[in-house]
Write an enzyme that holds these catalytic residues in place. Structure first.
Site, PDB file in Angstrom:
ATOM      1  CE1 TYR A   9      -2.025 -67.787  10.052  1.00  0.00           C
ATOM      2  CE2 TYR A   9      -3.793 -66.199  10.416  1.00  0.00           C
ATOM      3  CZ  TYR A   9      -2.577 -66.540   9.844  1.00  0.00           C
ATOM      4  OH  TYR A   9      -1.904 -65.620   9.071  1.00  0.00           O
ATOM      5  CE  LYS A  27       1.935 -65.280  10.888  1.00  0.00           C
ATOM      6  NZ  LYS A  27       3.063 -65.672   9.992  1.00  0.00           N
ATOM      7  CB  THR A  40      -1.738 -61.975  10.173  1.00  0.00           C
ATOM      8  OG1 THR A  40      -3.129 -61.730  10.025  1.00  0.00           O
ATOM      9  CG2 THR A  40      -1.560 -62.796  11.456  1.00  0.00           C
ATOM     10  CG  ASP A  41      -5.413 -57.984   9.750  1.00  0.00           C
ATOM     11  OD1 ASP A  41      -5.394 -59.231   9.719  1.00  0.00           O
ATOM     12  OD2 ASP A  41      -6.157 -57.291   9.036  1.00  0.00           O
ATOM     13  CD  GLU A  42      -6.936 -63.766  10.687  1.00  0.00           C
ATOM     14  OE1 GLU A  42      -7.134 -64.651  11.517  1.00  0.00           O
ATOM     15  OE2 GLU A  42      -7.319 -63.831   9.502  1.00  0.00           O
TER      16      GLU A  42
HETATM   17  P1  NAD Z   1       0.142 -69.953   2.051  1.00  0.00           P
HETATM   18  O1  NAD Z   1      -0.536 -70.944   2.948  1.00  0.00           O
HETATM   19  O2  NAD Z   1      -0.403 -69.691   0.701  1.00  0.00           O
HETATM   20  O3  NAD Z   1       1.674 -70.370   1.850  1.00  0.00           O
HETATM   21  C1  NAD Z   1       2.480 -70.801   2.902  1.00  0.00           C
HETATM   22  C2  NAD Z   1       3.743 -71.418   2.324  1.00  0.00           C
HETATM   23  O4  NAD Z   1       4.574 -71.821   3.419  1.00  0.00           O
HETATM   24  C3  NAD Z   1       3.475 -72.664   1.482  1.00  0.00           C
HETATM   25  O5  NAD Z   1       4.221 -72.595   0.291  1.00  0.00           O
HETATM   26  C4  NAD Z   1       3.936 -73.800   2.364  1.00  0.00           C
HETATM   27  O6  NAD Z   1       4.420 -74.915   1.628  1.00  0.00           O
HETATM   28  C5  NAD Z   1       5.040 -73.144   3.177  1.00  0.00           C
HETATM   29  N1  NAD Z   1       5.262 -73.796   4.471  1.00  0.00           N
HETATM   30  C6  NAD Z   1       4.340 -74.082   5.427  1.00  0.00           C
HETATM   31  N2  NAD Z   1       4.927 -74.690   6.475  1.00  0.00           N
HETATM   32  C7  NAD Z   1       6.246 -74.775   6.185  1.00  0.00           C
HETATM   33  C8  NAD Z   1       7.373 -75.296   6.866  1.00  0.00           C
HETATM   34  N3  NAD Z   1       7.256 -75.880   8.071  1.00  0.00           N
HETATM   35  N4  NAD Z   1       8.590 -75.196   6.298  1.00  0.00           N
HETATM   36  C9  NAD Z   1       8.722 -74.613   5.063  1.00  0.00           C
HETATM   37  N5  NAD Z   1       7.699 -74.131   4.356  1.00  0.00           N
HETATM   38  C10 NAD Z   1       6.469 -74.202   4.914  1.00  0.00           C
HETATM   39  O7  NAD Z   1       0.234 -68.623   2.922  1.00  0.00           O
HETATM   40  P2  NAD Z   1       0.177 -67.097   2.448  1.00  0.00           P
HETATM   41  O8  NAD Z   1      -1.233 -66.666   2.385  1.00  0.00           O
HETATM   42  O9  NAD Z   1       1.069 -66.917   1.280  1.00  0.00           O
HETATM   43  O10 NAD Z   1       0.822 -66.376   3.743  1.00  0.00           O
HETATM   44  C11 NAD Z   1       2.231 -66.183   3.837  1.00  0.00           C
HETATM   45  C12 NAD Z   1       2.535 -65.487   5.142  1.00  0.00           C
HETATM   46  O11 NAD Z   1       1.850 -64.237   5.193  1.00  0.00           O
HETATM   47  C13 NAD Z   1       2.080 -66.255   6.378  1.00  0.00           C
HETATM   48  O12 NAD Z   1       3.053 -66.080   7.379  1.00  0.00           O
HETATM   49  C14 NAD Z   1       0.780 -65.584   6.781  1.00  0.00           C
HETATM   50  O13 NAD Z   1       0.563 -65.700   8.169  1.00  0.00           O
HETATM   51  C15 NAD Z   1       1.061 -64.151   6.374  1.00  0.00           C
HETATM   52  N6  NAD Z   1      -0.116 -63.334   6.028  1.00  0.00           N
HETATM   53  C16 NAD Z   1      -1.019 -63.770   5.095  1.00  0.00           C
HETATM   54  C17 NAD Z   1      -2.081 -62.954   4.732  1.00  0.00           C
HETATM   55  C18 NAD Z   1      -3.091 -63.388   3.698  1.00  0.00           C
HETATM   56  O14 NAD Z   1      -4.088 -62.679   3.498  1.00  0.00           O
HETATM   57  N7  NAD Z   1      -2.898 -64.506   3.006  1.00  0.00           N
HETATM   58  C19 NAD Z   1      -2.217 -61.682   5.324  1.00  0.00           C
HETATM   59  C20 NAD Z   1      -1.287 -61.273   6.298  1.00  0.00           C
HETATM   60  C21 NAD Z   1      -0.228 -62.105   6.616  1.00  0.00           C
HETATM   61  O1  DAU Z   2      -6.302 -60.779   7.960  1.00  0.00           O
HETATM   62  C1  DAU Z   2      -5.200 -61.473   7.445  1.00  0.00           C
HETATM   63  C2  DAU Z   2      -5.542 -62.923   7.312  1.00  0.00           C
HETATM   64  O2  DAU Z   2      -6.423 -63.046   6.205  1.00  0.00           O
HETATM   65  C3  DAU Z   2      -4.320 -63.818   7.126  1.00  0.00           C
HETATM   66  O3  DAU Z   2      -3.516 -63.757   8.269  1.00  0.00           O
HETATM   67  C4  DAU Z   2      -4.743 -65.279   6.868  1.00  0.00           C
HETATM   68  O4  DAU Z   2      -3.605 -66.076   6.593  1.00  0.00           O
HETATM   69  C5  DAU Z   2      -5.675 -65.293   5.675  1.00  0.00           C
HETATM   70  O5  DAU Z   2      -6.143 -66.621   5.434  1.00  0.00           O
HETATM   71  C6  DAU Z   2      -6.859 -64.356   5.902  1.00  0.00           C
HETATM   72  O6  DAU Z   2      -7.701 -64.855   6.971  1.00  0.00           O
HETATM   73  P1  DAU Z   2      -9.303 -64.773   6.903  1.00  0.00           P
HETATM   74  O7  DAU Z   2      -9.862 -65.789   7.806  1.00  0.00           O
HETATM   75  O8  DAU Z   2      -9.764 -63.368   7.053  1.00  0.00           O
HETATM   76  O9  DAU Z   2      -9.491 -65.178   5.350  1.00  0.00           O
HETATM   77  P2  DAU Z   2     -10.540 -66.163   4.637  1.00  0.00           P
HETATM   78  O10 DAU Z   2     -10.376 -65.964   3.170  1.00  0.00           O
HETATM   79  O11 DAU Z   2     -10.468 -67.558   5.161  1.00  0.00           O
HETATM   80  O12 DAU Z   2     -11.941 -65.552   5.076  1.00  0.00           O
HETATM   81  C7  DAU Z   2     -12.257 -64.190   4.782  1.00  0.00           C
HETATM   82  C8  DAU Z   2     -13.619 -63.903   5.375  1.00  0.00           C
HETATM   83  O13 DAU Z   2     -14.597 -64.668   4.638  1.00  0.00           O
HETATM   84  C9  DAU Z   2     -13.756 -64.349   6.820  1.00  0.00           C
HETATM   85  O14 DAU Z   2     -14.603 -63.448   7.501  1.00  0.00           O
HETATM   86  C10 DAU Z   2     -14.437 -65.714   6.731  1.00  0.00           C
HETATM   87  C11 DAU Z   2     -15.310 -65.570   5.494  1.00  0.00           C
HETATM   88  N1  DAU Z   2     -15.532 -66.808   4.711  1.00  0.00           N
HETATM   89  C12 DAU Z   2     -14.457 -67.547   4.354  1.00  0.00           C
HETATM   90  C13 DAU Z   2     -14.616 -68.702   3.646  1.00  0.00           C
HETATM   91  C14 DAU Z   2     -13.433 -69.566   3.246  1.00  0.00           C
HETATM   92  C15 DAU Z   2     -16.820 -67.148   4.329  1.00  0.00           C
HETATM   93  O15 DAU Z   2     -17.793 -66.451   4.643  1.00  0.00           O
HETATM   94  N2  DAU Z   2     -16.975 -68.279   3.602  1.00  0.00           N
HETATM   95  C16 DAU Z   2     -15.942 -69.099   3.256  1.00  0.00           C
HETATM   96  O16 DAU Z   2     -16.175 -70.168   2.613  1.00  0.00           O
END
Ligand code: NAD
Ligand code: DAU
Length: 354
Positions: free
Chosen positions: A158, A162, A132-134
């Site tokens: 988190y 990562k 992730t970019d985080e």
């Molecule tokens: P998500 O939380 O929707 O899904 C995660 C999945 O992993 C789930 O299906 C869960 O059951 C499975 N899981 C968790 N722990 C596990 C374990 N110990 N063994 C096997 N399975 C397990 O997450 P997502 O948003 O789909 O993110 C997927 C990946 O992409 C993550 O690595 C996250 O850090 C990365 N990522 C997410 C975003 C985003 O915006 N959502 C952006 C950049 C990177």
């Molecule tokens: O940048 C990549 C990341 O994006 C991934 O690595 C993470 O897995 C993914 O969850 C996401 O993280 P964020 O924290 O950026 O996403 P989230 O949707 O939780 O929040 C987006 C922005 O909105 C953040 O600045 C927090 C804000 N927010 C979020 C929630 C849930 C609110 O203002 N209100 C809310 O209720």
């Protein structure tokens, strides 16, 4: 075949569905089915013999060893993780276990598996780590977007977990020669996004007549990318990425949270107007800020374009409309996720293991 971890979650499920819609190469899907994993996301693959689903934990070394030995995948695409920043603040332990110990277990299993392959299969193998970019921390308003060499400065449990997993993946490449690639992606949105994250939360709360919670002043900036574009980028890296390289993936689309919420509300006003004629934006409510809240993320995705010819296909306007329409057309999915009905189904179907 390829092995995908976390393929029942938001991005993993989109990846599995996209993969099998454009390729006949089988996909082995290892997912623990935590609260975020949902077999309903994969319902269209139920009778597809190319999709092999295994419920299991990436920390279970014996299971991972046996899956690698039995299925002999040519690549591992590692999505599985605890992914929600707010949950990591309430309870970081599970993040360390799944994200750090889980990645360590997979790297070690892959290393042992590779040692038993012939030279050709070893050279072709890839371990793609989805990050992730985080991990880069927070950007000042006028700072250049994150390029691949940007220093790490994770600010939440988190992102720290990562970052730790990234370092392990990098070290396993440097020390053991494991053919690792790493990608850092910005915020995804699209179908199957769990409604604890901002965009799906706003859609489902708006429709339910609930408050739309804005943390702090709502001026935090994220770089939003449609999930299908992230999946396409990973396919490009898998095909032509170089072992040991990292790739930043982003949408060239920086927006504040206030802008995001207003845009989603405006779409809903058009597609599903409130019965009282009031705008959904009237449900917006500022709430206490997230501790350690990163102010801005932005990705410099030029390396992906230069070296792998990837650019996002979707604009934010087209991607967000597709997404809102998807949620409007899948009210049952939302209801099941919220009611926990799919968790009950999981227990019924698989028992309570692992
Ligand atoms: P998500 O939380 O929707 O899904 C995660 C999945 O992993 C789930 O299906 C869960 O059951 C499975 N899981 C968790 N722990 C596990 C374990 N110990 N063994 C096997 N399975 C397990 O997450 P997502 O948003 O789909 O993110 C997927 C990946 O992409 C993550 O690595 C996250 O850090 C990365 N990522 C997410 C975003 C985003 O915006 N959502 C952006 C950049 C990177
Ligand atoms: O940048 C990549 C990341 O994006 C991934 O690595 C993470 O897995 C993914 O969850 C996401 O993280 P964020 O924290 O950026 O996403 P989230 O949707 O939780 O929040 C987006 C922005 O909105 C953040 O600045 C927090 C804000 N927010 C979020 C929630 C849930 C609110 O203002 N209100 C809310 O209720």
């Amino acid at each position: 075949m390829i092995l995908v971890t976390g393929g029942a979650g938001f991005i993993g499920a989109n990846f599995a569905l996209d993969w099998l819609s454009i390729s006949d190469e089988p996909l082995l899907n290892l997912d623990k089915l935590t609260y975020a994993g949902n077999m309903e996301n994969l319902a269209s693959l139920t009778d597809d013999p190319r999709h092999h689903f295994v419920r299991g934990d990436i920390c279970d070394r014996a299971l991972v060893d046996s899956l690698l030995a039995t299925h002999q995948p040519r690549a591992i695409i590692h999505f599985a993780a605890e992914s929600h920043v707010d949950r990591s603040i309430h309870g970081p332990g599970e993040f360390l276990r799944s994200n750090v110990e889980g990645t360590f277990t997979l790297l070690e299993a892959a290393r042992a598996y590779l040692a038993g392959l012939d030279a050709g299969a070893r050279a072709a193998f890839r371990f793609h780590h989805v990050s992730t970019d985080e991990v880069y921390g927070s950007l000042a308003p006028d700072a250049a977007p994150f390029a691949e060499g940007h220093p790490y400065a994770p600010n939440s449990p988190y992102s720290a977990s990562k970052a730790a997993s990234d370092h392990l993946a990098r070290a396993w490449h440097k020390t053991y020669g494991l053919p690792v690639t790493i990608s850092h992606c910005s915020n995804n949105y699209g179908p199957f996004h769990f409604p604890e994250k901002l965009i799906p939360l706003v859609i489902v709360n708006a429709l339910a007549g609930k408050a739309l919670p804005i943390y702090g002043d709502g001026l935090q900036v994220r770089d939003w990318l449609y999930v299908g574009d992230h999946c396409a980028a990973i396919r490009r890296i898998l095909a032509d990425g170089k072992p040991g390289e990292t790739y930043n993936i982003g949408g060239w689309n920086e927006m504040s949270n206030l802008e995001i919420v207003r845009q989603v509300c405006a779409l809903l006003d058009t597609l599903r107007p409130r019965s009282d004629g009031q705008p959904y934006a009237s449900q917006m409510a500022h709430v206490t800020d997230r501790p350690g809240h990163d102010r801005r993320y932005a990705i410099d995705a030029r390396k992906m374009e230069r070296e792998l010819g990837w650019r996002p296909a979707e604009t934010f306007a087209s991607g967000i409309e597709r997404t809102v329409r998807w949620y409007l057309a899948h009210e049952d999915w939302v209801k099941n996720v919220q009611s926990g009905a799919y968790q009950a189904w999981v227990t019924k179907h698989y028992g309570d293991k692992p």
